[in-house]
Design an enzyme around this catalytic site. Structure first.
Site, PDB file in Angstrom:
ATOM      1  N   ALA A 110       0.765  -1.252   0.000  1.00 45.82           N
ATOM      2  CA  ALA A 110       0.000   0.000   0.000  1.00 45.82           C
ATOM      3  C   ALA A 110       0.796   1.302   0.000  1.00 45.82           C
ATOM      4  CB  ALA A 110      -0.942  -0.003   1.195  1.00 45.82           C
ATOM      5  N   GLY A 113       0.574   5.111  -0.355  1.00 49.43           N
ATOM      6  CA  GLY A 113      -0.828   5.194   0.016  1.00 49.43           C
ATOM      7  C   GLY A 113      -1.755   6.072  -0.820  1.00 49.43           C
ATOM      8  N   ASP A 133       2.210  -3.005   4.272  1.00 51.94           N
ATOM      9  CA  ASP A 133       3.471  -2.749   3.581  1.00 51.94           C
ATOM     10  C   ASP A 133       4.620  -3.260   4.430  1.00 51.94           C
ATOM     11  OD1 ASP A 133       4.095  -0.844   0.924  1.00 51.94           O
ATOM     12  OD2 ASP A 133       5.821  -1.208   2.223  1.00 51.94           O
ATOM     13  N   CYS A 234       3.577  -0.406 -12.475  1.00 56.28           N
ATOM     14  CA  CYS A 234       3.982   0.706 -13.350  1.00 56.28           C
ATOM     15  C   CYS A 234       5.079   0.212 -14.280  1.00 56.28           C
ATOM     16  CB  CYS A 234       4.365   1.946 -12.554  1.00 56.28           C
ATOM     17  SG  CYS A 234       5.199   1.646 -11.014  1.00 56.28           S
TER      18      CYS A 234
END
Ligand code: SAM
Length: 257
Positions: A110, A113, A133, A234
């Site tokens: 996470a 955030g 995390d 990503c």
């Protein structure tokens, strides 16, 4: 002289934090602050903006679009948590997961955030949002960010997601999972890609990331009431994306897709 990178020409995206304000109020505030609002974008061309012009995104109404490099770090709306500086690509996972208010949700990887706060906004702060995390420092940053954003439905845990007990009683009603694991970052235009310099190392790194990503995905599917999961990275490498999904579906033939 400063070198131009593709990132310099991309619009600046700003997500309105609906836990603290409305899109209408944010737009009004920005207009009074000297920006000019051109309405909702109808085609991609409308996102090529100059100076202080801004529009509403084509797809996400909570997303406002400004000219490249518009600076908001010192802006009142940012400091007060009314707007979050978040690219469109990073807004899609929570938007697609779309957990209803009151639902039980896991954000597996996470920190820092931004997606967690977006999930909380979609849930209207109602329900339970378990965020994990492994990195304590990133989790501390995240705690500050969530406080500023007015998020209250979350429960942070400095924990290895792979070791979370999927049969734990607290997770028995979890129906939604957002999985945004560590990745190569190859899809981030702001990062210079120097992977070609060390092809062998890069190959090993990708293989190890993909194996971690698959483990996280397989682990996610073990939550007994899971209904919907969004997997995002990503990265632009299919090895970290399509291939992870394909391997997972092959290993979990009983999961409905
Ligand atoms: N979802 C975040 C956001 O939108 O702000 C970004 C997440 S980042 C791509 C991946 C995160 O996964 C890192 O913060 C990293 O510390 C964390 N991570 C890596 N291994 C993990 C594990 N085994 N369990 C939980 N988190 C892990």
């Amino acid at each position: 002289s400063a070198q131009q990178t593709p990132g310099d020409q991309l619009p600046r995206y700003v997500r309105v934090n609906t836990l603290k304000t409305s899109v209408e109020d944010a737009v009004d505030y920005l207009k009074r602050d000297g920006f000019s609002y051109l309405g909702q974008a109808l085609k991609l061309d409308n996102l090529t903006l100059k100076n202080k012009d801004f529009v509403m995104d084509l797809h996400l109404p909570e997303l406002l679009v400004f000219s490249p490099k518009t600076e908001f770090h010192d802006h009142f709306l940012y400091k007060a948590g009314h707007i979050i500086l978040q690219d469109k690509a990073s807004c899609l996972p929570a938007y697609l997961l779309d957990p209803p208010p009151g639902s039980h949700v896991i954000d597996a990887c996470a920190a820092p955030g931004n997606k967690t706060s977006h999930l909380a906004a979609i849930m209207k702060n109602r329900g339970r949002l378990f965020a994990f995390d492994l990195d304590g420092k990133r989790l501390a940053t995240m705690s500050t960010l969530l406080l500023r954003a007015g998020v209250t439905c979350h429960q942070l845990a400095n924990q290895d997601f792979l070791k979370v007990d999927t049969n734990g009683p607290q997770y028995k009603d979890v129906e939604y999972i957002l999985l945004d694991p560590s990745c190569s970052g190859s899809g981030m235009v702001c990062l210079r890609d120097d992977s070609a310099a060390h092809p062998e190392e890069e190959k090993a790194r990708l293989a190890s990331l993909a194996s971690f990503q698959l483990k996280c995905l397989n682990h996610s599917l073990r939550f007994p009431r899971l209904k919907r999961l969004v997997y995002s990275t990503c990265s632009i490498h299919s090895q970290e994306n399509e291939e992870v999904i394909a391997a997972c579906l092959q290993q979990n033939p009983n999961f409905r897709n």
